[in-house]
Write a protein that holds these residues in place. Structure first.
Motif, PDB file in Angstrom:
ATOM      1  N   ILE A  11      -5.539  14.733   8.340  1.00 14.78           N
ATOM      2  CA  ILE A  11      -6.013  16.220   8.361  1.00 14.78           C
ATOM      3  C   ILE A  11      -5.471  16.529   7.047  1.00 14.78           C
ATOM      4  O   ILE A  11      -3.958  16.438   7.283  1.00 14.78           O
ATOM      5  N   ILE A  12      -5.923  17.004   6.111  1.00 17.45           N
ATOM      6  CA  ILE A  12      -5.284  17.296   4.822  1.00 17.45           C
ATOM      7  C   ILE A  12      -5.135  18.899   4.795  1.00 17.45           C
ATOM      8  O   ILE A  12      -6.184  19.677   4.756  1.00 17.45           O
ATOM      9  N   PRO A  17      -4.416  19.001  -2.368  1.00 19.70           N
ATOM     10  CA  PRO A  17      -5.272  18.299  -1.460  1.00 19.70           C
ATOM     11  C   PRO A  17      -5.580  16.852  -2.053  1.00 19.70           C
ATOM     12  O   PRO A  17      -5.745  15.884  -1.270  1.00 19.70           O
ATOM     13  N   MET A  18      -5.634  16.638  -3.315  1.00 16.91           N
ATOM     14  CA  MET A  18      -5.799  15.361  -3.801  1.00 16.91           C
ATOM     15  C   MET A  18      -4.735  14.325  -3.592  1.00 16.91           C
ATOM     16  O   MET A  18      -4.979  13.051  -3.228  1.00 16.91           O
ATOM     17  N   LEU A  19      -3.672  15.015  -3.930  1.00 20.56           N
ATOM     18  CA  LEU A  19      -2.111  14.131  -3.988  1.00 20.56           C
ATOM     19  C   LEU A  19      -2.197  13.845  -2.420  1.00 20.56           C
ATOM     20  O   LEU A  19      -1.836  12.561  -2.088  1.00 20.56           O
ATOM     21  N   ILE A  20      -2.179  14.552  -1.403  1.00 18.23           N
ATOM     22  CA  ILE A  20      -1.888  14.056   0.088  1.00 18.23           C
ATOM     23  C   ILE A  20      -3.098  13.136   0.650  1.00 18.23           C
ATOM     24  O   ILE A  20      -2.682  12.436   1.384  1.00 18.23           O
ATOM     25  N   ARG A  23      -2.635   9.985  -0.537  1.00 17.14           N
ATOM     26  CA  ARG A  23      -1.189   9.378  -0.049  1.00 17.14           C
ATOM     27  C   ARG A  23      -1.606   8.988   1.319  1.00 17.14           C
ATOM     28  O   ARG A  23      -1.040   8.008   1.700  1.00 17.14           O
ATOM     29  N   ASN A  24      -2.679   9.400   2.108  1.00 17.03           N
ATOM     30  CA  ASN A  24      -3.031   9.040   3.344  1.00 17.03           C
ATOM     31  C   ASN A  24      -4.168   7.943   3.100  1.00 17.03           C
ATOM     32  O   ASN A  24      -4.201   6.973   4.023  1.00 17.03           O
ATOM     33  N   VAL A  25      -5.115   7.886   2.264  1.00 18.32           N
ATOM     34  CA  VAL A  25      -6.195   6.794   1.951  1.00 18.32           C
ATOM     35  C   VAL A  25      -5.572   5.675   1.596  1.00 18.32           C
ATOM     36  O   VAL A  25      -5.996   4.661   2.312  1.00 18.32           O
ATOM     37  N   VAL A  36     -10.975   8.126   8.324  1.00 21.78           N
ATOM     38  CA  VAL A  36     -11.856   9.189   8.572  1.00 21.78           C
ATOM     39  C   VAL A  36     -10.918  10.538   8.097  1.00 21.78           C
ATOM     40  O   VAL A  36      -9.913  10.765   8.428  1.00 21.78           O
ATOM     41  N   LEU A  37     -11.446  11.141   7.064  1.00 20.75           N
ATOM     42  CA  LEU A  37     -10.569  12.164   6.388  1.00 20.75           C
ATOM     43  C   LEU A  37     -11.153  13.579   6.520  1.00 20.75           C
ATOM     44  O   LEU A  37     -12.374  13.755   6.389  1.00 20.75           O
TER      45      LEU A  37
END
Length: 77
Positions: A11-12, A17-20, A23-25, A36-37
């Motif tokens: 959950i971003i 938003p793009m950086l986080i 970093r998760n994907v 699942v984002l």
């Protein structure tokens, strides 16, 4: 031997938003897991663009799933 562990979820928040999201994907994709984002309802376009970039790069459909939705309090306005 590399085996996927399962489905990863993230959950971003609205800030960076793009950086986080990346970093998760990235670690989930490196571990060969599906993702699942769920981006913030305030900044969903960056996650959708990340999904389009992934498709353009040749990622199979369904590996990176992006769920966008309005929060109930925002949907009533």
């Amino acid at each position: 031997m590399k085996e996927p562990v399962g489905v990863a979820g993230a959950i971003i928040p609205w800030n960076f938003p793009m950086l986080i999201a990346s970093r998760n994907v990235a670690p989930a994709m490196a571990a060969d897991c599906c993702m699942v984002l769920k981006p913030s309802q305030l900044t969903p376009v960056t996650a959708l663009e990340l999904g389009q970039i992934a498709l353009d790069a040749g990622l199979s459909a369904g590996v990176l799933n992006i769920v966008t939705a309005l929060a109930p309090r925002l949907a009533r306005r």
